[in-house]
Write a protein that holds these residues in place. Structure first.
Motif, mmCIF file in Angstrom:
data_model
loop_
_atom_site.group_PDB
_atom_site.id
_atom_site.type_symbol
_atom_site.label_atom_id
_atom_site.label_comp_id
_atom_site.label_asym_id
_atom_site.label_seq_id
_atom_site.Cartn_x
_atom_site.Cartn_y
_atom_site.Cartn_z
ATOM 1 N N TYR A 96 -33.271 -5.481 1.366
ATOM 2 C CA TYR A 96 -32.412 -6.512 1.924
ATOM 3 C C TYR A 96 -31.413 -6.867 0.824
ATOM 4 O O TYR A 96 -31.795 -6.993 -0.332
ATOM 5 N N PRO A 97 -30.126 -7.013 1.174
ATOM 6 C CA PRO A 97 -29.146 -7.193 0.099
ATOM 7 C C PRO A 97 -29.324 -8.498 -0.680
ATOM 8 O O PRO A 97 -29.582 -9.540 -0.080
ATOM 9 N N ILE A 98 -29.227 -8.407 -1.977
ATOM 10 C CA ILE A 98 -29.127 -9.606 -2.826
ATOM 11 C C ILE A 98 -28.557 -9.195 -4.175
ATOM 12 O O ILE A 98 -28.952 -8.171 -4.732
ATOM 13 N N THR A 99 -27.618 -9.979 -4.662
ATOM 14 C CA THR A 99 -27.033 -9.765 -5.972
ATOM 15 C C THR A 99 -28.070 -10.182 -7.017
ATOM 16 O O THR A 99 -28.738 -11.190 -6.802
ATOM 17 N N MET A 117 -29.390 -0.149 -3.726
ATOM 18 C CA MET A 117 -29.452 0.290 -2.325
ATOM 19 C C MET A 117 -28.179 1.015 -1.906
ATOM 20 O O MET A 117 -28.243 1.952 -1.123
ATOM 21 N N SER A 168 -28.049 -5.218 -5.281
ATOM 22 C CA SER A 168 -27.666 -4.509 -4.052
ATOM 23 C C SER A 168 -27.192 -3.080 -4.289
ATOM 24 O O SER A 168 -27.407 -2.207 -3.443
#
Lengths: 369, 314
Positions: free
Chosen positions: A35-38, A44, A41
């Motif tokens: 799941y995207p998160i800084t 991914m 990311s």
């Protein structure tokens, strides 16, 4: 289809996130969930771009709970799976990772620490030490590697896949936003060509044959009914962890044998500690640096030996005493004074290391920094 | 009660979402915010789950709101709003708060409404909190670098759905229809609508209807994103209008179990006319566009848009 992402050795200049994606490919990871998160990311992004070329897969989930649990689902089915997250995502990730601890499921999780608590910053910190080492409602039966440069990001990500599947404990690469985003030279290689082993995965559910007749039953429990039942199951897991610990624990020391002032740091801060020690030595101050590479299990024996010879131990970290508390526990009973330098969410430079050590050093000649 | 706004000329002059933010040029969600704040007026509390409209609006401690605003984690806009609304009710009942109960609005992105935030949204609607939950839908996780979200259209490029030899269409999945998820499973829901920044008066009136409803309301606003969709920043409104004119996004209200269309259309434009203006769709082959057209036709029929897609005369 090409299956080997790397042949021979390849020199590259890339970000830490890209290094991790390549390492996971080289280790034979088959699927990534996330799941995207800084600031993670891009692991991914690179994985989503590279994976189809080598027959690997990527699945984006609706949150980190799902990312963790889908990873465990894949592990149960016999796939080499991994995920990556950061900050608030690491908080959500604790629920699946607690289950992995309880059920002895191997999984590799990459953490790119960012400032906290909560959303904090998207930049950098070492504030996910407690969470990663001891998060969840359990006993912290995890393996946590803390790399400090890009070559180690590659080496230890490879190693994490081996360690996780060999010992069957959730295994973390505890990186940070600095390491994720900066570019450094790195040598990528195929682990098989260097004779490095990656422990194989095997399915835990859907195994052919009748349990009890053709094969032993697979009985992975996450729930116990009696206090004693849970206690006994945990004892077994704790013993397995303690047995494996000496094989897993890693550390690094720099000019620490005769050090009067021992700087203890992990991850990217250990680089500043090392450079600070070099500057201090040039100035005639007997400083040294100790760095736990594994934060769980902790290399206690080596640190105690070096610390017992020192006049002062100085713990430096980009968090408010999380590492210091661990070091205090590890050194309990020694009389050496222990000092802390706490910079939650902020980077630490070699100049700060020099300045802080000089506060305690008897000789105060300033080095040319 | 907030009155109906008859035309853009008669819309209130006062702004409550003001300059001082750091959104991209041509930002669709920022315009949606401005119109929402204008329609809601001064007695409003905004809850902003993590997303572009949190990150770009609050850099360095600044904020463009002239009304109270609070950040909520991306997981829980609906939960924080529920707490605020329930507390005001209790304070009023105990006579510790004598004023007019403020409008409580969650302004969440598609991640915070449709994906990770869906659970908190659904809980809030189920319990019947008097909150207007708005999803500004820019069809991706834009603030973390354009990752796919459940509302990203089929065939769109994102950093997590790159188009290549193995997956030529980029995103393979068709988008989740959150207004329908919300509409058909929440008995306490009092009002639901979709809106577009291409129809600003309609948008503001839907905000007002949602706030006038006594109970939970849901408004799904399509808000084009020049950066994520890859079109020039001066084309935002054109993109919003085309989305509706092609049926890629359908404008309606849902009341008493019926869809009420918000714009009259003689015919629809083919989706190809919308796709060709956005680089996120540049890789699509004719078979992909056909597949998307068929999907859009079916979705339009569901809400009662029966006019056919007809290519415009050249």
């Amino acid at each position: 289809m090409e299956t080997k992402p790397i042949r021979g050795e390849q020199r590259a200049f890339m970000t830490g996130n890209e290094v991790i994606a390549w390492a996971a490919l080289a280790a034979g990871a088959e699927v990534m969930y996330g799941y995207p998160i800084t600031p993670q990311s891009e692991i991914m992004h690179y994985w989503a771009r590279l994976a189809p070329r080598y027959g690997r897969r990527f699945l984006q989930t609706e949150d980190e709970l799902a990312a963790g649990f889908t990873t465990l689902g894949a592990v149960l089915a016999g796939e080499v799976a991994f995920t990556a997250t950061a900050g608030p995502g690491n908080v959500l990730m604790q629920e699946p990772l607690s289950m992995a601890e309880m059920m002895r499921l191997p999984a590799v999780v990459i953490i790119a620490q960012r400032g906290g608590p909560s959303t904090g910053t998207v930049i950098y910190s070492q504030q996910e030490f407690n969470l990663t080492c001891y998060g969840g409602n359990g006993e912290g039966l995890r393996i946590v590697y803390s790399p400090s440069h890009h070559q180690e990001l590659f080496d230890y990500t490879l190693k994490a896949f081996h360690t996780a599947w060999k010992y069957r404990f959730p295994t973390f690469i505890l990186g940070d936003g600095y390491q994720s985003k900066m570019r450094e030279p790195v040598t990528l290689y195929d682990p098989a060509e260097r004779g490095l082993e990656v422990a194989p995965s095997r399915p835990l559910v859907g195994v052919p044959g009748t349990p009890g007749r053709d094969r032993p039953p697979v009985h992975l429990r996450n729930t116990y009914n009696l206090e004693e039942e849970l206690y006994e199951a945990l004892q077994e897991t704790i013993e397995a962890y303690d047995r494996a610990a000496p094989e897993i624990a890693e550390w690094e020391a720099y000019r620490a044998e005769d050090a009067e002032y021992l700087v203890v740091a992990h991850g990217v801060v250990a680089r500043a500690a090392r450079e600070g020690v070099r500057l201090l030595r040039d100035a005639g101050i007997r400083a040294g640096a100790f760095r736990p590479i594994t934060l769980r299990p902790f290399p206690q024996k080596e640190l105690r030996e070096m610390a017992s010879r020192a006049k002062t131990v100085l713990v430096m970290e980009s968090s408010y005493g999380q590492l210091e508390r661990e070091i205090r526990a590890q050194l309990y009973g020694l009389t050496v004074p222990l000092k802390g330098y706490r910079r939650p969410g902020v980077g630490i430079t070699p100049e700060e290391v020099v300045r802080e050590v000089q506060k305690y050093a008897t000789r105060s000649a300033a080095p040319d920094a | 009660m907030l009155e109906r706004i008859p035309s853009i000329r008669k819309a209130p002059d006062e702004e409550y979402y003001v300059p001082g933010h750091r959104t991209c040029a041509g930002c669709g969600p920022a315009l949606a915010y401005r119109l929402t704040a204008k329609a809601a007026g001064p007695n409003t509390i905004f809850i902003g789950p993590t997303g572009c409209m949190y990150v770009a609006n609050t850099s360095y401690g600044c904020g463009p709101w002239r009304v109270p605003w609070i950040h909520a984690q991306i997981t829980n806009g609906g939960a924080v709003a529920s707490g605020i609304e329930a507390a005001f009710k209790v304070l009023a009942r105990k006579k510790k708060y004598q004023g007019e109960i403020p409008h409580v609005i969650v302004f969440a992105g598609d991640g915070g409404a449709v994906d990770i935030g869906l659970q908190a949204l659904s809980g809030m609607l189920y319990r019947g909190h008097d909150v207007l939950f708005i999803c500004y839908d820019n069809e991706s996780y834009a603030n973390t670098g354009i990752q796919t979200s459940p509302t990203t259209p089929y065939g769109a490029w994102t950093t997590f759905t790159p188009a290549g030899p193995a997956v030529p269409e980029g995103k393979k999945l068709f988008p989740k229809d959150n207004p329908k998820v919300v509409a058909h499973g929440h008995p306490e829901l009092k009002y639901l609508a979709t809106a577009s920044i291409g129809w600003p008066v309609d948008l503001m009136n839907k905000v007002r209807k949602g706030l006038n409803a006594e109970g939970p309301a849901y408004l799904h606003i399509q808000a084009p994103c020049p950066k994520g969709w890859q079109f020039p920043p001066n084309k935002t409104i054109e993109m919003a209008k085309l989305a509706v004119q092609t049926g890629m996004f359908q404008l309606y209200e849902y009341e008493n179990g019926e869809y009420k269309l918000s714009v009259k259309m003689e015919e629809r434009k083919p989706v190809a006319e919308y796709l060709k203006l956005q680089k996120r769709f540049a890789h699509l082959q004719p078979e992909h566009i056909e597949k998307l057209q068929a999907f859009v036709d079916a979705r339009c029929a569901e809400v009662g848009i029966t006019v056919p897609a007809v290519a415009s005369a050249r």
